[in-house]
Design a protein around this motif. Structure first.
Motif, PDB file in Angstrom:
ATOM      1  N   VAL A   1       0.843  -1.193   0.000  1.00  0.00           N
ATOM      2  CA  VAL A   1       0.000   0.000   0.000  1.00  0.00           C
ATOM      3  C   VAL A   1       0.881   1.246   0.000  1.00  0.00           C
ATOM      4  O   VAL A   1       1.856   1.316   0.742  1.00  0.00           O
ATOM      5  CB  VAL A   1      -0.898   0.034   1.253  1.00  0.00           C
ATOM      6  CG1 VAL A   1      -1.694   1.335   1.326  1.00  0.00           C
ATOM      7  CG2 VAL A   1      -1.839  -1.162   1.279  1.00  0.00           C
TER       8      VAL A   1
ATOM      9  N   LEU B   1       0.329   5.838  -0.629  1.00  0.00           N
ATOM     10  CA  LEU B   1      -0.698   6.870  -0.769  1.00  0.00           C
ATOM     11  C   LEU B   1      -0.612   7.488  -2.157  1.00  0.00           C
ATOM     12  O   LEU B   1       0.477   7.877  -2.600  1.00  0.00           O
ATOM     13  CB  LEU B   1      -0.513   7.944   0.311  1.00  0.00           C
ATOM     14  CG  LEU B   1      -0.685   7.436   1.748  1.00  0.00           C
ATOM     15  CD1 LEU B   1      -0.437   8.571   2.739  1.00  0.00           C
ATOM     16  CD2 LEU B   1      -2.071   6.823   1.974  1.00  0.00           C
TER      17      LEU B   1
ATOM     18  N   LYS C   1      10.467  -1.669  -3.716  1.00  0.00           N
ATOM     19  CA  LYS C   1       9.684  -1.231  -4.881  1.00  0.00           C
ATOM     20  C   LYS C   1      10.510  -0.334  -5.791  1.00  0.00           C
ATOM     21  O   LYS C   1      10.438  -0.414  -7.011  1.00  0.00           O
ATOM     22  CB  LYS C   1       8.370  -0.554  -4.434  1.00  0.00           C
ATOM     23  CG  LYS C   1       8.547   0.838  -3.884  1.00  0.00           C
ATOM     24  CD  LYS C   1       7.277   1.466  -3.376  1.00  0.00           C
ATOM     25  CE  LYS C   1       7.006   1.209  -1.923  1.00  0.00           C
ATOM     26  NZ  LYS C   1       8.122   1.466  -0.979  1.00  0.00           N
TER      27      LYS C   1
ATOM     28  N   SER D   1      13.120  -0.760   3.601  1.00  0.00           N
ATOM     29  CA  SER D   1      13.150  -2.161   3.149  1.00  0.00           C
ATOM     30  C   SER D   1      14.429  -2.913   3.546  1.00  0.00           C
ATOM     31  O   SER D   1      14.536  -4.105   3.289  1.00  0.00           O
ATOM     32  CB  SER D   1      12.946  -2.310   1.634  1.00  0.00           C
ATOM     33  OG  SER D   1      11.855  -1.536   1.189  1.00  0.00           O
TER      34      SER D   1
END
Ligand SMILES: Cc1cc2nc3c(=O)[nH]c(=O)nc-3n(C[C@H](O)[C@H](O)[C@H](O)COP(=O)(O)O)c2cc1C
Length: 225
Positions: free
Chosen positions: A54, A56, A77, A135
């Protein structure tokens, strides 16, 4: 089940992201979920393994047609997007019985956009962007808090729990926006008696010599639910 969501118009609207942007605005107005702009973004690693999380959605720009989110460029990502700059995103407004799916190429947002958005965030979040190698593994919560304290020292900020106005924390070079350019958009609306309404818009995106994207016209079709 009864609800007030209208089905997709017939004929289908020409610009799907205009509809998506209106749906997002309606969800903000109703405030039935804390983050109406949350969206799941999926990326793919070099072995073809998808991963999703998820983020925003900070902007839907119907013309020329992309979504914007911000993140750490060195996160999982970010690394996956640097190797394979394509993504899929899903927004779901449960209470409004609506879903939007967007797929296409991803490019970094202009530095000026990232600077402006970063500057709009609370200074504590800006420190966090420096302290967190998103991450990457970390030994303990304490190590992370120490990293935040180090960043606070580096930029000379007041203690973290202070309500301070003008604290200067610049944007880290590895933090910024991505634009997900819509090559296909699907809008989904829950229908009466579970006969849902779905349509997909597609267009071609071509790269100009300067690297920017040029969008062709949308074509649309209704899909069986
Ligand atoms: C409601 C919500 C909003 C989030 N917004 C963002 C965001 O805007 N940017 C971001 O990098 N991570 C955001 N996250 C965290 C991500 O889901 C994810 O944990 C993080 O980006 C690391 O993902 P990665 O390791 O796949 O890169 C959000 C999480 C939630 C639950």
């Amino acid at each position: 089940m009864s609800h007030h969501t209208e089905l997709l118009p017939d004929p289908l609207p020409a610009e799907p992201l205009v509809v998506a942007s209106r749906w997002l605005a309606e969800s903000w107005k109703l405030r039935q979920q804390p983050n109406p702009n949350s969206m799941v973004v999926a990326t793919v690693d070099p072995d073809g393994q998808p991963s999703a999380r998820v983020v925003l959605c900070k902007d839907i720009v119907p013309q020329p047609g992309y979504l914007v989110f911000y993140t750490n460029y060195l996160s999982r990502k970010g690394r996956e997007l640097s190797q394979n700059p394509r993504a899929a995103a899903v927004m779901h407004w449960d209470a409004l019985h609506r879903q939007v799916r967007v797929e296409g190429p991803v490019v970094k947002a202009p530095e000026a956009d990232s600077d402006a958005y970063f500057a709009s965030r609370a200074w504590q979040s800006r420190l966090g962007a420096w302290a967190s190698a998103q991450s990457e593994p970390i030994g303990s919560r304490k190590e992370l808090q120490d990293a935040v304290a180090d960043a606070a020292k580096r930029f000379g900020t007041p203690p973290l729990d202070t309500e301070a106005g003008d604290v200067v924390v610049p944007r880290p070079p590895n933090w910024g926006g991505f634009q997900l350019w819509a090559e296909s958009v699907e809008l989904w609306v829950e229908g009466e008696a579970r006969i849902h309404d779905r349509a997909r818009w597609t267009r071609s995106l071509t790269k100009r010599s300067d690297g920017s994207l040029h969008a062709g016209p949308w074509t649309s079709t209704r899909l069986q639910p």
